[in-house]
Write an enzyme that holds these catalytic residues in place. Structure first.
Site, short mmCIF file in Angstrom:
data_model
loop_
_atom_site.label_atom_id
_atom_site.label_comp_id
_atom_site.label_asym_id
_atom_site.label_seq_id
_atom_site.Cartn_x
_atom_site.Cartn_y
_atom_site.Cartn_z
N ARG A 129 0.81 -1.22 0.00
CA ARG A 129 0.00 0.00 0.00
C ARG A 129 0.85 1.28 0.00
O ARG A 129 1.94 1.33 0.56
CB ARG A 129 -0.98 -0.04 1.18
CG ARG A 129 -1.92 -1.23 1.01
CD ARG A 129 -2.98 -1.28 2.06
NE ARG A 129 -3.85 -0.12 2.00
CZ ARG A 129 -4.73 0.18 2.93
NH1 ARG A 129 -4.85 -0.58 4.00
NH2 ARG A 129 -5.50 1.24 2.81
N ASP A 327 -15.43 3.14 2.61
CA ASP A 327 -15.43 1.82 3.24
C ASP A 327 -16.75 1.07 3.05
O ASP A 327 -16.82 -0.14 3.29
CB ASP A 327 -15.13 1.94 4.74
CG ASP A 327 -13.70 2.41 4.98
OD1 ASP A 327 -12.84 2.23 4.09
OD2 ASP A 327 -13.43 2.97 6.06
C1 S3P Z 1 -9.77 5.79 7.73
C2 S3P Z 1 -9.75 6.48 6.56
C3 S3P Z 1 -9.98 5.85 5.26
C4 S3P Z 1 -10.66 4.50 5.41
C5 S3P Z 1 -10.02 3.65 6.45
C6 S3P Z 1 -10.06 4.35 7.81
C7 S3P Z 1 -9.49 6.53 8.98
O1 S3P Z 1 -8.73 5.63 4.62
O2 S3P Z 1 -10.69 3.81 4.19
O3 S3P Z 1 -10.70 2.42 6.57
O4 S3P Z 1 -9.73 6.00 10.08
O5 S3P Z 1 -9.04 7.66 8.87
P1 S3P Z 1 -7.97 6.80 3.80
O6 S3P Z 1 -7.48 7.79 4.77
O7 S3P Z 1 -6.85 6.08 3.10
O8 S3P Z 1 -8.99 7.33 2.85
#
Ligand code: S3P
Length: 441
Positions: A129, A327
Site C-alpha cells: 500500500r 469503506d
Molecule cells: C480511515 C480512513 C480511510 C478509510 C479507512 C479508515 C481513517 O482511509 O478507508 O478504513 O480511520 O481515517 P484513507 O485515509 O486512506 O482514505
C-alpha cells in the site's frame, strides 16, 4: 477462525433483530494513540474488537505505553491506558502494523516526532500500500524516512519537527490525522488543507484529549477544508465509551435493505456527519431509517437506529460522496444487482489501493455469482433487477470483501462459499455469528 477458513452462507428469508456493534475502528485507533501520548490514565470502553486496533495497541506497547484489557464488565473490550506523555520509548523490535494502514499511517506522525528510529512493518497486503502520502509531508517537517519505493517497511528517524503548511493531494483522513499528530510535536502552527472534507475523528479526538485546533469554515476562501494545530500542546487522558462502528453496521443495514419486511435496531451507533453519508444513500435507495436517542460523547454524535426494508430503487455515488463512503462501497456494490435500477460508482479510484483492489474484487465476485458488472478504472456500474446464484468466492484477504459477499449471498439462489472468511476479524471478529442471529431462513 483460522487462516484459510471458509464460511458457507445460505439464502435468507428476512432480517430481524438488534445488533450492538463493537467500537468504531477509526475512533479506537486514534484514542489508543492519543491516550498513549497523553498525561494520566485513559479508560476506553467498547474498544474495537478488530485485529487492526489490536495492532495499534501492540505498537503502543512496543513504544513503552502500558495498557491492559479490563474484563470486569464481562467483555474484555475496555482498555485502560497509562499515558506516558509525549516522549515514547525506543522500540526494541519493528512496530508490527499487521494489516492496518491506519496504524502505519497515523502512528508514523507520532514516531516522526520522537528522538529515536522506528521500523514499521506490515503484512503482505499492507506492504503493497502507498505510503508516499505520509512520507512526503513528514519529510518536509524534518523526519528522515526510508521506505521500499514508497511502500512499507518504513524506517522513520524522528526529529525536532517544523510545522508545515500542506495541501494534501489525496483526500485521506489517515494522512490528515498523521499530520495533525505530527503537528503536536512540531515547532509552530501546522496548517493542513484537504481537497474534500474527510472524516474528522482525528480533530474530534484531539479536542477530546484537550488540544486546541482551528478549522476554517467554508466561505472564507480556499476549499474551506482547512485545519490548524499549534505544536507543544499537552494532552490529558479521558474516559470514553466508543460508539458502535458505522462501517461494520453497514453490512447489517444493507442486509436489512435486501428484504422488504426486515426490521433491525442498532443501538449506540456512531452518527458523525462526516461518516453518516451511508444513511442518506440507503434512504435514497428506499430503506426506512429513523434515529432516536441522539447524544454527543466527547464530540462524537451517537444515536440509535431503527430500519425497515422496502423496495430498493437506484443510486449514483460520485465525487465527495465516493470519498465519504469509501469503506461502505464494497457492500453497496454487492447489493446493487438486487436494486431495481442499479448502482453506479465513480471517482472511487482509491478503492484500488485498499486492503485489496476492491473494484476488481467486487467485480470478480459479482461475476462469479452470475451478475453483469461494468468495471471502470475509478468505479463500477452494476445494473439492477438481476438474479444472482450462490458461488465459490474469495475474500482476497480483505475483511470488507468477505463481509460484503456474505450479504450478497443472503438473496442469491443457492449457497455461497466464501474462502478466506477469517479476514472479517480484521475489523469485526463476531461478524458471521452475529449475522446468523439476525437472519431468518
Ligand atoms: C480511515 C480512513 C480511510 C478509510 C479507512 C479508515 C481513517 O482511509 O478507508 O478504513 O480511520 O481515517 P484513507 O485515509 O486512506 O482514505
Amino acid at each position: 477462525m483460522k487462516n484459510g477458513s471458509q464460511v458457507i452462507v445460505r439464502p435468507a428469508r428476512n432480517v430481524r433483530g438488534s445488533v450492538r456493534l463493537p467500537g468504531d475502528k477509526s475512533i479506537s485507533h486514534r484514542y489508543a494513540m492519543l491516550a498513549g501520548i497523553a498525561e494520566g490514565p485513559s479508560r476506553l470502553e467498547n474498544y474495537s474488537t478488530g485485529a487492526d486496533c489490536a495492532s495499534t495497541l501492540g505498537c503502543m506497547r512496543s513504544l513503552g505505553v502500558s495498557w491492559e484489557r479490563n474484563s470486569k464488565d464481562g467483555a474484555d473490550n475496555t482498555i485502560e491506558v497509562q499515558g506516558r506523555g509525549p516522549s515514547l520509548a525506543a522500540p526494541a523490535n519493528a512496530l508490527d502494523c499487521g494489516n492496518s494502514g491506519s496504524t502505519m499511517r497515523m502512528l508514523s506522525g507520532i514516531v516522526a516526532g520522537q528522538k529515536f528510529t522506528s521500523e514499521m512493518v506490515g503484512d503482505e497486503s499492507l506492504s503493497r500500500r502507498p505510503m508516499e502520502r505520509v512520507i512526503k509531508p513528514l519529510s518536509a517537517m524534518g523526519a528522515q524516512i526510508a521506505s521500499h519505493e514508497g511502500k512499507p517497511p518504513l524506517r522513520i528517524t524522528g526529529a525536532a519537527l517544523q510545522a508545515i503548511d500542506y495541501t494534501m493531494p489525496v483526500a485521506s483522513a489517515q494522512v490528515k490525522s498523521c499530520l495533525l499528530f505530527a503537528g503536536l510535536f512540531a515547532d509552530g502552527e501546522t496548517r493542513i488543507e484537504e481537497p474534500l472534507r474527510t472524516r474528522d475523528h482525528g480533530e474530534v479526538a484531539l479536542r477530546a484529549f484537550g488540544a486546541k485546533l482551528d478549522r476554517k469554515s467554508s466561505g472564507q476562501g480556499g476549499t474551506g477544508n482547512e485545519v490548524r494545530i499549534r505544536g507543544g500542546q499537552r494532552l490529558r487522558g479521558i474516559e470514553a465509551r466508543i460508539p458502535g462502528d458505522l462501517s461494520s453496521a453497514a453490512f447489517f443495514l444493507c442486509a436489512a435493505a435486501l428484504f422488504p419486511g426486515s426490521q433491525l435496531t442498532v443501538p449506540s451507533l456512531l452518527m458523525n456527519p462526516t461518516r453518516a453519508r451511508l444513511l442518506d444513500i440507503l434512504t435514497q435507495l428506499g430503506l426506512r431509517i429513523s434515529v432516536t436517542q441522539l447524544e454527543e460523547i466527547h464530540g462524537e454524535l451517537v444515536g440509535s437506529l431503527q430500519v425497515e426494508g422496502a423496495r430498493l430503487t437506484q443510486a449514483t455515488i460520485t465525487g465527495a460522496d465516493s470519498a465519504a463512503l469509501i469503506d461502505e462501497i464494497p457492500v453497496l456494490a454487492a447489493i446493487a444487482p438486487y436494486t431495481e435500477q442499479g448502482i453506479e460508482i465513480r471517482d472511487a479510484r482509491e478503492l484500488r489501493v485498499k486492503e485489496s483492489d476492491r473494484i476488481a474484487a467486487v467485480a470478480t465476485n459479482l461475476r462469479l455469482m452470475g451478475a453483469q458488472v461494468e468495471e471502470r478504472e475509478d468505479g463500477l456500474k452494476i445494473p439492477g433487477g438481476q438474479t444472482l446464484h450462490g458461488a465459490e468466492l474469495d475474500s482476497f484477504g480483505d475483511h470488507r470483501i468477505a463481509m460484503a459477499f456474505a450479504i450478497a449471498a443472503l438473496r442469491a439462489e443457492g449457497e455461497t462459499l466464501i474462502r478466506g472468511a477469517e479476514s472479517a476479524a480484521i475489523s469485526y471478529p463476531a461478524f458471521f455469528p452475529t449475522l446468523e442471529e439476525v437472519t431468518e431462513r
